[in-house]
Each structure stands twice: as C-alpha cells, then as structure tokens.
Design a protein around this motif. Structure first.
Motif, PDB file in Angstrom:
ATOM      1  N   ASN A 191       0.565  -0.965   0.149  1.00 21.34           N
ATOM      2  CA  ASN A 191       0.337   0.118  -0.155  1.00 21.34           C
ATOM      3  C   ASN A 191       1.306   1.130  -0.261  1.00 21.34           C
ATOM      4  OD1 ASN A 191      -2.867  -1.082   0.560  1.00 21.34           O
ATOM      5  ND2 ASN A 191      -2.231  -1.603   2.084  1.00 21.34           N
ATOM      6  N   LEU A 192       2.270   1.545   0.010  1.00 25.67           N
ATOM      7  CA  LEU A 192       2.649   2.435   0.155  1.00 25.67           C
ATOM      8  C   LEU A 192       3.242   3.146  -1.481  1.00 25.67           C
ATOM      9  CD1 LEU A 192       5.128   1.176   2.980  1.00 25.67           C
ATOM     10  CD2 LEU A 192       4.463   3.398   2.908  1.00 25.67           C
ATOM     11  N   ASP A 193       2.475   2.161  -2.406  1.00 26.88           N
ATOM     12  CA  ASP A 193       2.756   2.696  -3.616  1.00 26.88           C
ATOM     13  C   ASP A 193       1.346   3.457  -3.921  1.00 26.88           C
ATOM     14  OD1 ASP A 193       0.813   0.504  -3.215  1.00 26.88           O
ATOM     15  OD2 ASP A 193       0.400   0.099  -5.195  1.00 26.88           O
ATOM     16  N   ARG A 194       0.650   3.928  -2.535  1.00 27.06           N
ATOM     17  CA  ARG A 194      -0.682   4.431  -2.970  1.00 27.06           C
ATOM     18  C   ARG A 194      -0.420   5.647  -2.013  1.00 27.06           C
ATOM     19  NH1 ARG A 194      -3.902   4.090  -6.214  1.00 27.06           N
ATOM     20  NH2 ARG A 194      -5.901   4.601  -4.513  1.00 27.06           N
ATOM     21  N   LEU A 195       0.699   5.691  -1.443  1.00 22.22           N
ATOM     22  CA  LEU A 195       0.645   7.186  -0.975  1.00 22.22           C
ATOM     23  C   LEU A 195       0.608   8.518  -1.680  1.00 22.22           C
ATOM     24  CD1 LEU A 195       4.663   7.361   0.771  1.00 22.22           C
ATOM     25  CD2 LEU A 195       2.207   7.007   2.031  1.00 22.22           C
ATOM     26  N   GLY A 196      -0.024   9.918  -1.010  1.00 24.06           N
ATOM     27  CA  GLY A 196      -0.457  10.766  -1.642  1.00 24.06           C
ATOM     28  C   GLY A 196      -2.039   9.856  -2.327  1.00 24.06           C
ATOM     29  N   LYS A 197      -2.219   9.094  -1.932  1.00 27.42           N
ATOM     30  CA  LYS A 197      -4.153   8.822  -2.942  1.00 27.42           C
ATOM     31  C   LYS A 197      -4.500   8.684  -1.050  1.00 27.42           C
ATOM     32  CE  LYS A 197      -2.341   8.163  -7.466  1.00 27.42           C
ATOM     33  NZ  LYS A 197      -2.148   6.891  -7.802  1.00 27.42           N
ATOM     34  N   ARG A 198      -4.035   7.613  -0.449  1.00 28.69           N
ATOM     35  CA  ARG A 198      -4.975   6.997   0.845  1.00 28.69           C
ATOM     36  C   ARG A 198      -4.075   7.510   2.089  1.00 28.69           C
ATOM     37  NH1 ARG A 198      -1.313   2.615   3.890  1.00 28.69           N
ATOM     38  NH2 ARG A 198      -2.519   1.377   5.536  1.00 28.69           N
ATOM     39  N   GLU A 199      -5.614   7.662   2.084  1.00 29.78           N
ATOM     40  CA  GLU A 199      -5.446   7.682   3.888  1.00 29.78           C
ATOM     41  C   GLU A 199      -4.613   9.768   4.303  1.00 29.78           C
ATOM     42  OE1 GLU A 199      -6.548   5.364   6.904  1.00 29.78           O
ATOM     43  OE2 GLU A 199      -5.421   4.273   5.268  1.00 29.78           O
ATOM     44  N   THR A 220       2.164  13.694   0.052  1.00 30.28           N
ATOM     45  CA  THR A 220       3.609  13.057  -1.614  1.00 30.28           C
ATOM     46  C   THR A 220       2.726  11.774  -1.269  1.00 30.28           C
ATOM     47  OG1 THR A 220       4.733  15.100  -0.164  1.00 30.28           O
ATOM     48  CG2 THR A 220       5.644  13.054  -1.141  1.00 30.28           C
ATOM     49  N   THR A 221       3.610  11.540  -2.905  1.00 30.84           N
ATOM     50  CA  THR A 221       3.964  10.516  -3.532  1.00 30.84           C
ATOM     51  C   THR A 221       5.136   8.937  -3.249  1.00 30.84           C
ATOM     52  OG1 THR A 221       4.333  11.034  -5.700  1.00 30.84           O
ATOM     53  CG2 THR A 221       1.599  11.144  -5.340  1.00 30.84           C
ATOM     54  N   LEU A 222       5.000   7.678  -3.261  1.00 31.83           N
ATOM     55  CA  LEU A 222       6.005   7.614  -3.697  1.00 31.83           C
ATOM     56  C   LEU A 222       7.720   8.424  -4.059  1.00 31.83           C
ATOM     57  CD1 LEU A 222       7.218   5.451  -1.214  1.00 31.83           C
ATOM     58  CD2 LEU A 222       6.604   3.297  -3.273  1.00 31.83           C
ATOM     59  N   ASP A 223       7.026   8.374  -5.777  1.00 31.12           N
ATOM     60  CA  ASP A 223       7.841   8.947  -6.156  1.00 31.12           C
ATOM     61  C   ASP A 223       8.445  10.508  -5.901  1.00 31.12           C
ATOM     62  OD1 ASP A 223       7.635   6.340  -8.180  1.00 31.12           O
ATOM     63  OD2 ASP A 223       5.881   7.739  -9.321  1.00 31.12           O
ATOM     64  N   GLN A 224       7.507  11.173  -5.599  1.00 32.54           N
ATOM     65  CA  GLN A 224       7.724  12.285  -4.813  1.00 32.54           C
ATOM     66  C   GLN A 224       9.191  12.094  -3.944  1.00 32.54           C
ATOM     67  OE1 GLN A 224       3.979  13.735  -3.931  1.00 32.54           O
ATOM     68  NE2 GLN A 224       4.273  14.943  -6.302  1.00 32.54           N
ATOM     69  N   LEU A 225       8.433  11.626  -3.237  1.00 38.80           N
ATOM     70  CA  LEU A 225       9.228  10.790  -1.843  1.00 38.80           C
ATOM     71  C   LEU A 225      11.258  10.582  -2.376  1.00 38.80           C
ATOM     72  CD1 LEU A 225      10.403  10.599   1.135  1.00 38.80           C
ATOM     73  CD2 LEU A 225       9.171   8.538   0.726  1.00 38.80           C
ATOM     74  N   ALA A 226      10.984   9.911  -3.388  1.00 38.18           N
ATOM     75  CA  ALA A 226      12.287   8.946  -3.380  1.00 38.18           C
ATOM     76  C   ALA A 226      12.701  10.446  -4.849  1.00 38.18           C
ATOM     77  CB  ALA A 226      12.076   7.608  -5.066  1.00 38.18           C
ATOM     78  N   ARG A 227      12.374  11.197  -5.071  1.00 35.75           N
ATOM     79  CA  ARG A 227      13.179  12.666  -5.842  1.00 35.75           C
ATOM     80  C   ARG A 227      13.896  12.930  -4.912  1.00 35.75           C
ATOM     81  NH1 ARG A 227       8.573  11.801  -9.325  1.00 35.75           N
ATOM     82  NH2 ARG A 227       7.745  13.370  -8.694  1.00 35.75           N
ATOM     83  N   GLU A 267      18.783   2.752  -4.231  1.00 34.30           N
ATOM     84  CA  GLU A 267      18.083   2.573  -4.605  1.00 34.30           C
ATOM     85  C   GLU A 267      16.679   2.166  -4.178  1.00 34.30           C
ATOM     86  OE1 GLU A 267      17.730  -2.241  -7.100  1.00 34.30           O
ATOM     87  OE2 GLU A 267      19.919  -1.421  -6.790  1.00 34.30           O
ATOM     88  N   PHE A 268      15.177   2.149  -4.587  1.00 35.95           N
ATOM     89  CA  PHE A 268      14.052   2.257  -4.311  1.00 35.95           C
ATOM     90  C   PHE A 268      13.189   0.844  -4.411  1.00 35.95           C
ATOM     91  CE2 PHE A 268      15.683   6.634  -4.749  1.00 35.95           C
ATOM     92  CZ  PHE A 268      15.374   6.931  -3.029  1.00 35.95           C
ATOM     93  N   PHE A 269      12.528   0.336  -4.524  1.00 32.38           N
ATOM     94  CA  PHE A 269      11.866  -0.867  -4.283  1.00 32.38           C
ATOM     95  C   PHE A 269      10.527  -0.942  -3.421  1.00 32.38           C
ATOM     96  CE2 PHE A 269      10.924  -5.542  -3.551  1.00 32.38           C
ATOM     97  CZ  PHE A 269      10.943  -5.289  -4.718  1.00 32.38           C
ATOM     98  N   GLN A 270       9.634  -0.937  -3.993  1.00 33.69           N
ATOM     99  CA  GLN A 270       7.994  -1.578  -3.616  1.00 33.69           C
ATOM    100  C   GLN A 270       7.214  -2.585  -4.330  1.00 33.69           C
ATOM    101  OE1 GLN A 270       4.488  -1.202  -4.959  1.00 33.69           O
ATOM    102  NE2 GLN A 270       4.334  -1.608  -2.401  1.00 33.69           N
ATOM    103  N   LEU A 311       7.176  10.208  12.808  1.00 30.92           N
ATOM    104  CA  LEU A 311       8.014  11.609  12.247  1.00 30.92           C
ATOM    105  C   LEU A 311       7.807  11.277  10.727  1.00 30.92           C
ATOM    106  CD1 LEU A 311      11.357  11.044  13.512  1.00 30.92           C
ATOM    107  CD2 LEU A 311       9.922  12.881  14.950  1.00 30.92           C
ATOM    108  N   GLY A 312       6.259  11.316  10.305  1.00 27.06           N
ATOM    109  CA  GLY A 312       6.180  11.297   8.829  1.00 27.06           C
ATOM    110  C   GLY A 312       7.429  10.556   8.155  1.00 27.06           C
ATOM    111  N   LEU A 313       7.345  11.433   6.427  1.00 24.10           N
ATOM    112  CA  LEU A 313       8.700  11.160   5.631  1.00 24.10           C
ATOM    113  C   LEU A 313       9.575  11.540   6.073  1.00 24.10           C
ATOM    114  CD1 LEU A 313       7.052  12.395   2.286  1.00 24.10           C
ATOM    115  CD2 LEU A 313       6.350   9.773   3.548  1.00 24.10           C
ATOM    116  N   GLU A 314       9.882  12.293   6.928  1.00 22.93           N
ATOM    117  CA  GLU A 314      11.321  12.506   7.561  1.00 22.93           C
ATOM    118  C   GLU A 314      11.875  11.322   8.854  1.00 22.93           C
ATOM    119  OE1 GLU A 314      14.713  14.608   8.423  1.00 22.93           O
ATOM    120  OE2 GLU A 314      13.612  15.046   7.262  1.00 22.93           O
ATOM    121  N   GLY A 315      10.915  10.757   9.008  1.00 24.32           N
ATOM    122  CA  GLY A 315      11.759   9.200   9.458  1.00 24.32           C
ATOM    123  C   GLY A 315      12.931   8.806   8.047  1.00 24.32           C
ATOM    124  N   TYR A 316      12.561   8.477   6.739  1.00 23.90           N
ATOM    125  CA  TYR A 316      13.203   8.387   5.824  1.00 23.90           C
ATOM    126  C   TYR A 316      14.660   8.781   5.744  1.00 23.90           C
ATOM    127  CZ  TYR A 316       9.349   5.936   3.859  1.00 23.90           C
ATOM    128  OH  TYR A 316       8.084   4.942   3.737  1.00 23.90           O
TER     129      TYR A 316
END
Length: 142
Positions: A12-20, A27-34, A47-50, A128-133
């Motif tokens: 479900n992390l591919d649904r970031l930005g849309k899900r809840e 923020t989407t997972l692609d935006q986070l990766a960038r 290197e990213f993997f989902q 911590l939200g996306l800051e955790g990454y």
C-alpha cells in the motif's frame, strides 16, 4: 566510496499521496524518492523498491545483501506486524537496517503496536512522517 542504501517499501505504500492523506500526507512515493535522491546526491547511492507481495520483498532483501549494500531503510507497512519471513530475511542479510513508519504506530490500533521486524533492525523511527526516511538514511551514513 559512496555507501549503497536500499529503501524498501511494502504493501500500500505505492498509494502514498492517495491513501488516507490525513495519516500519510499528500506526497507520493515517487516524490519521496526524488526528494531523497536530491538530499543525498553525492553522499549515498540509493536504490528504491516497492512491492505489495511479501515474497518479492524477501527476495529483494537477499539481493541487496548479495550486492553488498551497506544498509537498508525498510517500511514494511502491514507486514511489519505479521511477517516472520521478513524478520528472518533481515536477520539473514546481515545488513544494518532502520525500520520506518510514517505514522506513530503506538497511537494507532492495538494490533499495530507490535513490530515483528523491528528487533531485526538497528533502530526504528515511528511518527515523524516522511522525515523518518531522511533520518534513517542519515543514521546509516554514519
């Protein structure tokens, strides 16, 4: 030599930005990766993997270990609370890993309070939200 860090996201992390978005943000997972690539450009090879499939994640952990990565940032989503297979894969990889949760799992449903995978990690960041990454990558770079 630049450290190689794998960043693994589960179901479900591919649904970031849309899900809840009230829990996970917009923020989407692609935006986070960038954003992570931009922040750590020249400091780490990321290197990213989902995957929504547990076995694929197990295989990717092994592939990162075989490729001699220096560490992992993992957000296994719901598998955090259920997967002995992912725990075993982390232990078998012999790589330092940091488990990340965007939301504070201890402020959520009782079943989310237990992580089967965190004991196989060097540490865990929750709430911590996306800051955790970003914090997890900074930790692995030390």
């Amino acid at each position: 030599m630049m450290k190689k860090i794998g960043i693994i996201n589960g179901p479900n992390l591919d649904r970031l930005g849309k899900r809840e978005p009230e829990i996970y943000g917009s923020t989407t997972l692609d935006q986070l990766a960038r954003q992570l690539q931009a922040e750590f450009d020249g400091k780490a090879a990321l290197e990213f993997f989902q995957s929504n499939i547990e076995g694929e994640i197990v295989g990717k952990i092994a592939a990162f270990a075989d490729a001699k990565f220096d560490g992992l940032v993992v957000n296994f989503g719901a598998y955090t609370h259920t997967s002995v297979a992912l725990r075993d894969a982390l232990l078998g990889a012999h790589l330092p890993a940091v488990e990340v949760h965007i939301s504070n799992i201890y402020k959520r449903e009782e079943f989310r309070h237990t992580s089967l995978t965190a004991p196989a990690c060097a540490g865990m960041i929750s709430g911590l939200g996306l800051e955790g990454y970003f914090a997890a990558v900074r930790f692995l770079l030390k």
